[in-house]
Design a protein around this motif. Structure first.
Motif, PDB file in Angstrom:
ATOM      1  N   SER A   1       0.405  -5.758   7.220  1.00 56.60           N
ATOM      2  CA  SER A   1       1.532  -6.230   6.442  1.00 56.60           C
ATOM      3  C   SER A   1       1.062  -7.011   5.219  1.00 56.60           C
ATOM      4  CB  SER A   1       2.409  -7.083   7.355  1.00 56.60           C
ATOM      5  OG  SER A   1       3.218  -7.929   6.618  1.00 56.60           O
ATOM      6  N   VAL A   2       0.115  -7.877   5.428  1.00 52.49           N
ATOM      7  CA  VAL A   2      -0.416  -8.644   4.307  1.00 52.49           C
ATOM      8  C   VAL A   2      -1.009  -7.711   3.248  1.00 52.49           C
ATOM      9  CG1 VAL A   2      -2.309 -10.183   3.642  1.00 52.49           C
ATOM     10  CG2 VAL A   2      -0.778 -10.827   5.499  1.00 52.49           C
ATOM     11  N   GLU A   3      -1.721  -6.714   3.698  1.00 56.77           N
ATOM     12  CA  GLU A   3      -2.286  -5.759   2.744  1.00 56.77           C
ATOM     13  C   GLU A   3      -1.191  -5.043   1.961  1.00 56.77           C
ATOM     14  OE1 GLU A   3      -6.696  -4.556   4.433  1.00 56.77           O
ATOM     15  OE2 GLU A   3      -5.057  -3.143   4.727  1.00 56.77           O
ATOM     16  N   ASP A   4      -0.125  -4.704   2.644  1.00 57.60           N
ATOM     17  CA  ASP A   4       0.979  -4.032   1.955  1.00 57.60           C
ATOM     18  C   ASP A   4       1.582  -4.923   0.877  1.00 57.60           C
ATOM     19  OD1 ASP A   4       0.879  -1.612   3.287  1.00 57.60           O
ATOM     20  OD2 ASP A   4       2.300  -2.218   4.833  1.00 57.60           O
ATOM     21  N   TYR A   5       1.768  -6.190   1.215  1.00 53.64           N
ATOM     22  CA  TYR A   5       2.335  -7.107   0.234  1.00 53.64           C
ATOM     23  C   TYR A   5       1.391  -7.297  -0.949  1.00 53.64           C
ATOM     24  CZ  TYR A   5       6.414  -8.321   3.054  1.00 53.64           C
ATOM     25  OH  TYR A   5       7.593  -8.269   3.738  1.00 53.64           O
ATOM     26  N   LEU A   6       0.126  -7.441  -0.650  1.00 54.12           N
ATOM     27  CA  LEU A   6      -0.843  -7.605  -1.739  1.00 54.12           C
ATOM     28  C   LEU A   6      -0.812  -6.411  -2.678  1.00 54.12           C
ATOM     29  CD1 LEU A   6      -3.943  -9.076   0.133  1.00 54.12           C
ATOM     30  CD2 LEU A   6      -2.541 -10.215  -1.606  1.00 54.12           C
ATOM     31  N   GLU A   7      -0.807  -5.259  -2.081  1.00 53.32           N
ATOM     32  CA  GLU A   7      -0.806  -4.030  -2.867  1.00 53.32           C
ATOM     33  C   GLU A   7       0.460  -3.960  -3.733  1.00 53.32           C
ATOM     34  OE1 GLU A   7      -1.042  -0.580  -0.383  1.00 53.32           O
ATOM     35  OE2 GLU A   7      -1.813   0.702  -1.989  1.00 53.32           O
ATOM     36  N   ALA A   8       1.575  -4.257  -3.127  1.00 53.90           N
ATOM     37  CA  ALA A   8       2.843  -4.193  -3.846  1.00 53.90           C
ATOM     38  C   ALA A   8       2.848  -5.168  -5.014  1.00 53.90           C
ATOM     39  CB  ALA A   8       4.002  -4.497  -2.906  1.00 53.90           C
ATOM     40  N   ILE A   9       2.419  -6.370  -4.741  1.00 57.84           N
ATOM     41  CA  ILE A   9       2.418  -7.380  -5.796  1.00 57.84           C
ATOM     42  C   ILE A   9       1.490  -6.955  -6.931  1.00 57.84           C
ATOM     43  CG2 ILE A   9       1.762  -9.758  -6.353  1.00 57.84           C
ATOM     44  CD1 ILE A   9       2.641 -10.417  -3.390  1.00 57.84           C
ATOM     45  N   PHE A  10       0.364  -6.437  -6.548  1.00 54.11           N
ATOM     46  CA  PHE A  10      -0.585  -5.969  -7.560  1.00 54.11           C
ATOM     47  C   PHE A  10       0.038  -4.903  -8.453  1.00 54.11           C
ATOM     48  CE2 PHE A  10      -3.980  -3.227  -9.094  1.00 54.11           C
ATOM     49  CZ  PHE A  10      -4.880  -4.148  -9.610  1.00 54.11           C
ATOM     50  N   GLN A  11       0.679  -3.952  -7.833  1.00 56.02           N
ATOM     51  CA  GLN A  11       1.279  -2.854  -8.597  1.00 56.02           C
ATOM     52  C   GLN A  11       2.366  -3.375  -9.520  1.00 56.02           C
ATOM     53  OE1 GLN A  11      -0.126   0.138  -7.965  1.00 56.02           O
ATOM     54  NE2 GLN A  11      -0.162   0.580  -5.754  1.00 56.02           N
ATOM     55  N   ILE A  12       3.190  -4.237  -8.996  1.00 58.28           N
ATOM     56  CA  ILE A  12       4.275  -4.772  -9.810  1.00 58.28           C
ATOM     57  C   ILE A  12       3.710  -5.558 -10.987  1.00 58.28           C
ATOM     58  CG2 ILE A  12       6.198  -6.396  -9.851  1.00 58.28           C
ATOM     59  CD1 ILE A  12       6.546  -5.636  -6.805  1.00 58.28           C
ATOM     60  N   ASN A  13       2.707  -6.352 -10.713  1.00 55.28           N
ATOM     61  CA  ASN A  13       2.123  -7.156 -11.786  1.00 55.28           C
ATOM     62  C   ASN A  13       1.468  -6.308 -12.879  1.00 55.28           C
ATOM     63  OD1 ASN A  13       2.960  -9.223 -10.215  1.00 55.28           O
ATOM     64  ND2 ASN A  13       0.971 -10.235 -10.041  1.00 55.28           N
ATOM     65  N   GLN A  14       1.077  -5.115 -12.515  1.00 55.78           N
ATOM     66  CA  GLN A  14       0.524  -4.208 -13.518  1.00 55.78           C
ATOM     67  C   GLN A  14       1.529  -3.973 -14.637  1.00 55.78           C
ATOM     68  OE1 GLN A  14      -2.751  -3.746 -12.946  1.00 55.78           O
ATOM     69  NE2 GLN A  14      -2.826  -1.548 -12.438  1.00 55.78           N
ATOM     70  N   GLN A  15       2.787  -3.939 -14.252  1.00 54.42           N
ATOM     71  CA  GLN A  15       3.815  -3.566 -15.207  1.00 54.42           C
ATOM     72  C   GLN A  15       4.551  -4.746 -15.816  1.00 54.42           C
ATOM     73  OE1 GLN A  15       6.239  -0.604 -13.060  1.00 54.42           O
ATOM     74  NE2 GLN A  15       5.012   0.858 -14.273  1.00 54.42           N
ATOM     75  N   GLN A  16       4.616  -5.840 -15.048  1.00 54.98           N
ATOM     76  CA  GLN A  16       5.444  -6.928 -15.577  1.00 54.98           C
ATOM     77  C   GLN A  16       4.799  -8.305 -15.462  1.00 54.98           C
ATOM     78  OE1 GLN A  16       8.724  -7.233 -12.754  1.00 54.98           O
ATOM     79  NE2 GLN A  16       9.028  -5.021 -12.948  1.00 54.98           N
ATOM     80  N   GLN A  17       3.521  -8.360 -15.408  1.00 56.59           N
ATOM     81  CA  GLN A  17       2.817  -9.653 -15.344  1.00 56.59           C
ATOM     82  C   GLN A  17       3.024 -10.397 -14.023  1.00 56.59           C
ATOM     83  OE1 GLN A  17       1.002  -9.564 -17.823  1.00 56.59           O
ATOM     84  NE2 GLN A  17       2.163  -8.247 -19.187  1.00 56.59           N
ATOM     85  N   VAL A  18       4.268 -10.644 -13.697  1.00 57.74           N
ATOM     86  CA  VAL A  18       4.528 -11.390 -12.466  1.00 57.74           C
ATOM     87  C   VAL A  18       5.480 -10.598 -11.567  1.00 57.74           C
ATOM     88  CG1 VAL A  18       4.235 -13.640 -13.540  1.00 57.74           C
ATOM     89  CG2 VAL A  18       6.498 -12.559 -13.479  1.00 57.74           C
ATOM     90  N   SER A  19       5.531 -10.970 -10.324  1.00 55.58           N
ATOM     91  CA  SER A  19       6.445 -10.314  -9.395  1.00 55.58           C
ATOM     92  C   SER A  19       7.551 -11.277  -8.992  1.00 55.58           C
ATOM     93  CB  SER A  19       5.696  -9.909  -8.122  1.00 55.58           C
ATOM     94  OG  SER A  19       4.643  -9.033  -8.422  1.00 55.58           O
TER      95      SER A  19
END
Lengths: 165, 165
Positions: B9-27
């Motif tokens: 679960s933690v890995e999933d959240y990290l991955e998601a946050i990373f992807q989102i931050n790619q596009q918008q700086q912050v999540s």
DNA sequence: ACATAATATTAGCCAAGGCTAAATTTATTC
DNA sequence: GAATAAATTTAGCCTTGGCTAATATTATGT
């Protein structure tokens, strides 16, 4: 619609019982404990669930056998397990023990049709003469070269590519 | 010895946050909800955990960014994800969407060194001229032949990974 | 600036699937 | 055939990681 969804844990128990029954006709809880590395109470609880799902014949303090439905489900898991395990060994060159451990996790989470792809690929590569028997050897060399230059795993020993712990 | 173990679960959240931050700086939590198909309270709870583990900068009602440690861990997950996804697409011929879904599950459960094997294999096959470009096509044909005679999946598609209760 | 909408958080529940400790049942051994 | 050992079950706890309902905060539109 029906089908009730089988959890990973249930699949593991089915597989274990199937394997044990191959050798001794019936399973006792103790055997299942050993096979799955869980405690006795966990097994009791699981057996009750399996019985309720119609996968095993079970009465307290009795021996455990698979029902036809349980047999079917178990065989399906075993098929997936062995197919994936073969793939890992024959295509990727993973050692037997770790291949089995890994297959055991993959078998639950990958969609059946994709698992079939893995299996097909394994067969294809083995039959195919499109790429000689060189192919596998070359890959192993390629992979170990990669491995050397990679931080990836802590990989304890890793002295001789294969069978790292 | 240290390292604390990172849950799926933690890995999933990290991955998601990373992807989102790619596009918008912050999540923002809301984005994370959408990406992972979970409810807002689940995200809040997860963020607290991630913050506690030192992976994100988070304060209630604030934006979320990754710490250096979080960034590192996230990149690692993404590396595994993309590598596996490539493998599934380029070696097994799985379509992008399902490859990604499948990689998302595989990435958590397969040991890092074995994941590297998958990745190596994918690269090897693509570079290698040991087997011509025919190879992949032939496999696809081979696989679909197999497939035809298989009951395999109902495949129901399960639009986005998590939560099928 | 204030009403309303949108987002986040808190509080608390739930299920799965482990576990330990204690009780019970079955097996074994003298 | 008791006494002890081994296996099994019961009872109850714990953690993870979701969820809903209710509350609180922030943003928006007029």
């Amino acid at each position: 619609m029906t089908e009730a969804m089988i959890s990973e844990s249930v699949e593991d128990y089915l597989e274990a019982i199937f394997q044990i029954n191959q050798q001794q006709q019936v399973s006792r809880p103790k055997d299942i404990c050993k096979m799955l590395n869980v405690t006795a109470p966990s097994v009791t609880k699981a057996l009750k669930l399996l019985a309720q799902l119609g996968f095993v014949n079970y009465a307290p303090f009795g021996m455990v056998t698979l029902t036809p439905a349980g047999e079917k489900a178990a065989k399906d898991v075993v098929h997936r397990h062995e197919g994936l395990s073969s793939f890992l060994v024959n295509v990727l060159g993973v050692d037997e023990k770790r291949a089995s451990e890994t297959a055991c996790k993959m078998e639950h989470i990958i969609a059946p049709d994709i698992i079939e792809r893995f299996i097909s690929y394994s067969k294809f590569v083995q039959n195919s003469d499109l790429c000689g028997p060189e192919f596998f050897k070359k890959f192993l060399k390629f992979a170990s070269r990669k491995n050397a230059s990679t931080k990836s795993t802590k990989s304890k020993s890793s002295k001789s590519s294969r069978k790292e712990q």
